[in-house]
Design an enzyme around this catalytic site. Structure first.
Site, mmCIF file in Angstrom:
data_model
loop_
_atom_site.group_PDB
_atom_site.id
_atom_site.type_symbol
_atom_site.label_atom_id
_atom_site.label_comp_id
_atom_site.label_asym_id
_atom_site.label_seq_id
_atom_site.Cartn_x
_atom_site.Cartn_y
_atom_site.Cartn_z
ATOM 1 N N TYR A 7 66.508 1.103 76.056
ATOM 2 C CA TYR A 7 66.315 -0.346 75.943
ATOM 3 C C TYR A 7 66.995 -0.908 74.699
ATOM 4 O O TYR A 7 66.966 -2.117 74.461
ATOM 5 C CB TYR A 7 64.813 -0.667 75.884
ATOM 6 C CG TYR A 7 64.136 -0.045 74.684
ATOM 7 C CD1 TYR A 7 64.148 -0.678 73.455
ATOM 8 C CD2 TYR A 7 63.533 1.208 74.770
ATOM 9 C CE1 TYR A 7 63.566 -0.097 72.338
ATOM 10 C CE2 TYR A 7 62.942 1.795 73.669
ATOM 11 C CZ TYR A 7 62.972 1.146 72.451
ATOM 12 O OH TYR A 7 62.410 1.741 71.356
ATOM 13 N N THR A 9 69.828 0.439 71.229
ATOM 14 C CA THR A 9 71.219 0.628 70.805
ATOM 15 C C THR A 9 71.966 1.649 71.658
ATOM 16 O O THR A 9 73.176 1.795 71.512
ATOM 17 C CB THR A 9 71.277 1.095 69.340
ATOM 18 O OG1 THR A 9 70.646 2.379 69.234
ATOM 19 C CG2 THR A 9 70.583 0.117 68.418
ATOM 20 N N GLU A 82 66.924 10.273 67.541
ATOM 21 C CA GLU A 82 65.840 9.287 67.447
ATOM 22 C C GLU A 82 64.724 9.755 66.504
ATOM 23 O O GLU A 82 63.718 9.064 66.339
ATOM 24 C CB GLU A 82 65.239 9.014 68.832
ATOM 25 C CG GLU A 82 66.237 8.471 69.859
ATOM 26 C CD GLU A 82 66.754 7.078 69.519
ATOM 27 O OE1 GLU A 82 66.344 6.520 68.490
ATOM 28 O OE2 GLU A 82 67.572 6.564 70.280
HETATM 29 N N1 PCA Z 1 67.684 3.664 70.898
HETATM 30 C C1 PCA Z 1 66.754 3.964 71.929
HETATM 31 C C2 PCA Z 1 65.461 3.525 71.369
HETATM 32 C C3 PCA Z 1 65.812 2.454 70.437
HETATM 33 C C4 PCA Z 1 67.227 2.685 70.138
HETATM 34 O O1 PCA Z 1 67.889 2.109 69.314
HETATM 35 C C5 PCA Z 1 67.102 3.178 73.137
HETATM 36 O O2 PCA Z 1 68.213 2.651 73.225
HETATM 37 O O3 PCA Z 1 66.263 3.068 74.047
#
Ligand code: PCA
Length: 154
Positions: A7, A9, A82
């Site tokens: 959701y 980056t 992450e």
């Molecule tokens: N990356 C993960 C979680 C938040 C982010 O920046 C994503 O794109 O879902």
């Protein structure tokens, strides 16, 4: 193989999508767009303007994103990237599948409901619940809070 919902980056056209395209990190295949069945607060926080889906169902908006099928190598890369499980936690969230990409036996049907892993924030400052929420993250959105992984730590 595992399914993950992005959701933030890591979505297409967002600053970290390139990492999912890098074969050195493993394989990722786009399956479908989707949105959360329940509302969640998707907020932008920290000095780096990082998007976070807060694990607080019922607040915020139904959040839009993209479902990917990833191999074990990519899943391990993503967990590390992450900071999971210390920073984000990867938990199952109920999603409504939107459009499908391609045919095949594993194709997710538009309109179907499925539970898929999402990187969410389970611990956060209570003030974060007062932040503006977004339905669909875009680093270049009107909020002016462009994602920045270059800011030096104080
Ligand atoms: N990356 C993960 C979680 C938040 C982010 O920046 C994503 O794109 O879902």
């Amino acid at each position: 193989m595992a399914l993950v919902f992005m959701y933030g980056t890591l979505k297409k056209d967002q600053p970290n999508y390139i990492r999912m395209q890098d074969p050195a990190n493993g394989q990722a295949e786009f399956l479908a767009r989707a949105r959360t069945v329940e509302k969640y607060p998707l907020v932008i926080g920290t000095e780096w303007n990082i998007p976070f889906l807060l694990n607080k169902p019922g607040m915020g908006q139904r959040v839009h994103g993209e479902i990917y099928r990833v191999d074990q190598k990519m899943l391990e890369f993503l967990d590390k990237f992450e900071g999971c499980p210390e920073w984000y936690k990867r938990i199952k969230v109920k999603l409504e599948v939107q459009d499908r990409a391609g045919e095949g036996e594993n194709t997710l049907k538009p309109g179907s409901i499925t539970e898929i892993d999402v990187y969410v924030k389970t611990s956060y400052e209570p003030e974060w619940l007062q932040k503006p929420t977004y339905e669909s993250y875009d680093t270049n959105g009107d909020h002016g809070l462009k994602y920045n992984d270059q800011v030096e730590k104080q």
